[in-house]
Design an enzyme around this catalytic site. Structure first.
Site, mmCIF file in Angstrom:
data_model
loop_
_atom_site.group_PDB
_atom_site.id
_atom_site.type_symbol
_atom_site.label_atom_id
_atom_site.label_comp_id
_atom_site.label_asym_id
_atom_site.label_seq_id
_atom_site.Cartn_x
_atom_site.Cartn_y
_atom_site.Cartn_z
ATOM 1 N N GLU A 1 42.701 44.741 10.474
ATOM 2 C CA GLU A 1 40.943 44.376 10.134
ATOM 3 C C GLU A 1 41.071 44.929 11.590
ATOM 4 O O GLU A 1 40.327 44.235 12.429
ATOM 5 C CB GLU A 1 41.249 42.453 10.185
ATOM 6 N N GLU B 1 47.078 40.625 2.766
ATOM 7 C CA GLU B 1 47.384 38.919 3.174
ATOM 8 C C GLU B 1 45.886 38.235 1.437
ATOM 9 O O GLU B 1 44.729 39.360 1.662
ATOM 10 C CB GLU B 1 45.574 38.549 4.384
HETATM 11 C C1 GBH Z 1 42.271 37.153 8.648
HETATM 12 O O1 GBH Z 1 41.631 37.358 8.778
HETATM 13 C C2 GBH Z 1 43.859 37.739 9.956
HETATM 14 O O2 GBH Z 1 43.661 38.847 9.742
HETATM 15 C C3 GBH Z 1 44.776 35.733 10.331
HETATM 16 O O3 GBH Z 1 44.969 37.081 11.583
HETATM 17 C C4 GBH Z 1 44.023 35.030 10.201
HETATM 18 O O4 GBH Z 1 44.621 34.197 10.332
HETATM 19 C C5 GBH Z 1 43.728 34.866 8.105
HETATM 20 O O5 GBH Z 1 43.060 36.023 8.113
HETATM 21 C C6 GBH Z 1 42.565 33.818 8.510
HETATM 22 O O6 GBH Z 1 41.776 33.581 8.608
HETATM 23 O O7 GBH Z 1 32.668 34.217 12.884
HETATM 24 O O8 GBH Z 1 31.025 35.110 11.360
HETATM 25 O O9 GBH Z 1 32.348 36.721 12.393
HETATM 26 C C7 GBH Z 1 40.205 36.736 7.882
HETATM 27 C C8 GBH Z 1 39.123 37.340 8.065
HETATM 28 C C9 GBH Z 1 37.026 37.938 9.493
HETATM 29 C C10 GBH Z 1 37.413 36.142 8.645
HETATM 30 C C11 GBH Z 1 36.537 37.581 10.428
HETATM 31 C C12 GBH Z 1 36.467 35.449 9.327
HETATM 32 C C13 GBH Z 1 34.199 35.214 11.312
HETATM 33 C C14 GBH Z 1 33.518 35.438 10.474
HETATM 34 N N1 GBH Z 1 37.681 37.292 8.704
HETATM 35 N N2 GBH Z 1 35.442 36.863 10.596
HETATM 36 S S1 GBH Z 1 32.770 34.843 11.662
#
Ligand code: GBH
Length: 448
Positions: free
Chosen positions: A161, A356
């Site tokens: 990511e 994922e």
């Molecule tokens: C993934 O991210 C990760 O690869 C993994 O480590 C994690 O545990 C899993 O998914 C579950 O979350 O706070 O408004 O900026 C998932 C994608 C990207 C979703 C960052 C949440 C933050 C939104 N994530 N996003 S914000």
């Protein structure tokens, strides 16, 4: 029904499961620093123990074996295997060698993510992704790892990511290190990150026989409300690959995947940012554009779009009471596993693996001592149905559930549960949830 070569897997990441943060000379990572300030983590928790996988890796592998997956995706902690003098740490490497041997003994394919966000703090102190040397440090780290795991691992994912490494960490600032970047700095950091990827791929090809290599971006596909409206589908495709200054460009797809898979940044990138472009050479673009075996992708949710009554392309808001998981961004949008892979394949023409996909629920131990999670079961079935549908149209090779365990969910700490296995953080006990058994059955029947 998926074909017999389709890979079913399960995924984790080092910082989220290992614990033992001071063991065997591991040095500090940006997440150790970030969690020291309790305000950064919703429940004020940390990852000092979490799933305790540094000590319990043999138990982990037993669980993985029982689940019946073909592959286990995990990540390597850079701060465990390279010390503060930029020298290999043998004890740290030993842990991953042991883990891989244990997996191979049980006929489970290790799929290694090289960077899942635990940057050594000493490298952040040197400027992190703004330091033009970062790709050389990464190249060296990857050289050390691939040599140490020679003969054990063929499947590598360079970076998990990129969107979170840049956007969530330096624009939203809710992930470590949480420092704000200007647009100019973002572009420079993106370019340096892409160089990290390119150099890593070259090292892997050099050191690993029969390697397969990819990168694992995340994305939230734009979904047409009406699948039969071709113009709407086309608009969703364009939205998904947009790269505009006024948009969340560092949180989207094309700024990373276009240079990697197509050899150059999107046209709009050069137009919108013409005054603040980083130094981009022809050699850089060639280096970034290495042939890859797979386009991995993490999918959890999606966003619907429609035309309004005047024919304007518009976001279709989720109606009140729309199905959601127990974390604010996780609306249940199974079509993400249809349109996401389809659009990616259309543009990048590279075999897709879902690295994922999973569900956050409010899991707890019931009176009967078990953990019942019908929401997660339903989510997995719905998403797999969509993946199966698209697999008849494009080349999809595999699917990894996030995650094996409940674990340290970054800025949400231990308060959010994504696991097929429940973890009691008070006792360390691990309890298989109903979804563990369900996924096991799905795999047995190859997704029937
Ligand atoms: C993934 O991210 C990760 O690869 C993994 O480590 C994690 O545990 C899993 O998914 C579950 O979350 O706070 O408004 O900026 C998932 C994608 C990207 C979703 C960052 C949440 C933050 C939104 N994530 N996003 S914000």
């Amino acid at each position: 029904m998926f074909n017999k070569d389709f890979i079913f897997g399960v995924a984790t990441a080092s910082y989220q499961i290992e614990g033992s943060l001071d063991a065997d000379g591991r040095c500090k990572s940006i997440w150790d620093t970030f969690t020291e300030d309790k305000k950064n983590i919703i429940d004020g928790s940390d990852a000092k123990v979490c799933c305790d996988s540094y000590l319990k890796y043999k138990d982990d592998v037993k669980l993985i074996k029982e689940l019946g997956v073909d592959a286990y995706r995990f990540s390597i902690a850079w701060p465990r295997v390279i010390d503060e003098n930029n020298k290999p740490n043998k004890k740290g490497l030993r842990y991953y060698i042991n883990l891989c041997k244990e997996l191979i003994k049980k006929n489970i394919k290790p799929v290694v993510t090289l960077y899942h966000w635990d940057l050594p703090q000493w490298l952040e102190d040197k400027g992190g992704f703004l330091n033009d040397e970062i790709s050389n440090y990464f190249e060296y780290y990857v050289d050390v790892v691939t040599k140490a795991l020679d003969g054990l691992v063929t499947d590598y994912i360079t970076i998990n990511e990129p969107q979170c490494v840049i956007y969530t960490s330096h624009v939203a600032c809710v992930f470590a290190p949480g420092t704000k970047y200007s647009d100019k700095e973002i572009l420079k950091a993106v370019h340096n990150l892409l160089l990290c990827h390119g150099k890593a791929v070259k090292v892997i090809r050099r050191n690993v026989k029969n390697s397969t290599v990819g990168i694992a971006p995340c994305s939230r596909p734009a979904i047409p409300v009406d699948p039969n409206n071709e113009l709407l589908v086309q608009k969703c495709y364009e939205k998904y690959f947009e790269c505009k200054k006024e948009g969340e460009y560092a949180n989207l797809v094309s700024i990373y995947s276009d240079p990697i898979f197509l050899g150059d940044y999107p046209k709009s990138y050069y137009e919108d940012f013409k005054d603040i472009l980083p130094n981009i050479t022809k050699e850089d673009l060639e280096l970034i554009h290495q042939p890859l075996d797979f386009l991995y992708q993490n999918f959890y949710s999606g966003t619907y779009y429609n035309f309004d009554k005047d024919g304007n392309f518009k976001l279709e808001p989720f109606y009140p009471g729309f199905p959601v998981g127990n974390i604010d961004w996780l609306q249940v949008v199974p079509e993400a596993l249809y349109y996401g892979p389809k659009f990616l394949y259309q543009r990048y023409k590279t075999p897709i693996i879902i690295s994922e996909n999973g569900f956050c629920d409010n899991d707890f131990v019931s009176l009967d001592g078990k953990v019942h999670d019908p929401g997660r079961i339903d989510y997995l079935r719905r998403y797999l149905n969509e993946l199966e549908r698209v697999s008849k149209e494009i080349d999809v090779r595999g699917y990894f559930v996030w995650s094996l365990f409940d674990n340290f969910e970054w800025n949400s700490g231990l308060s959010k549960r994504f696991g097929l296995v429940y973890v009691d953080y008070k006792t360390g006990e691990r309890i298989k949830k109903d979804s563990f058994k369900e996924y096991k059955n799905i795999i047995k029947k190859r997704g029937e």
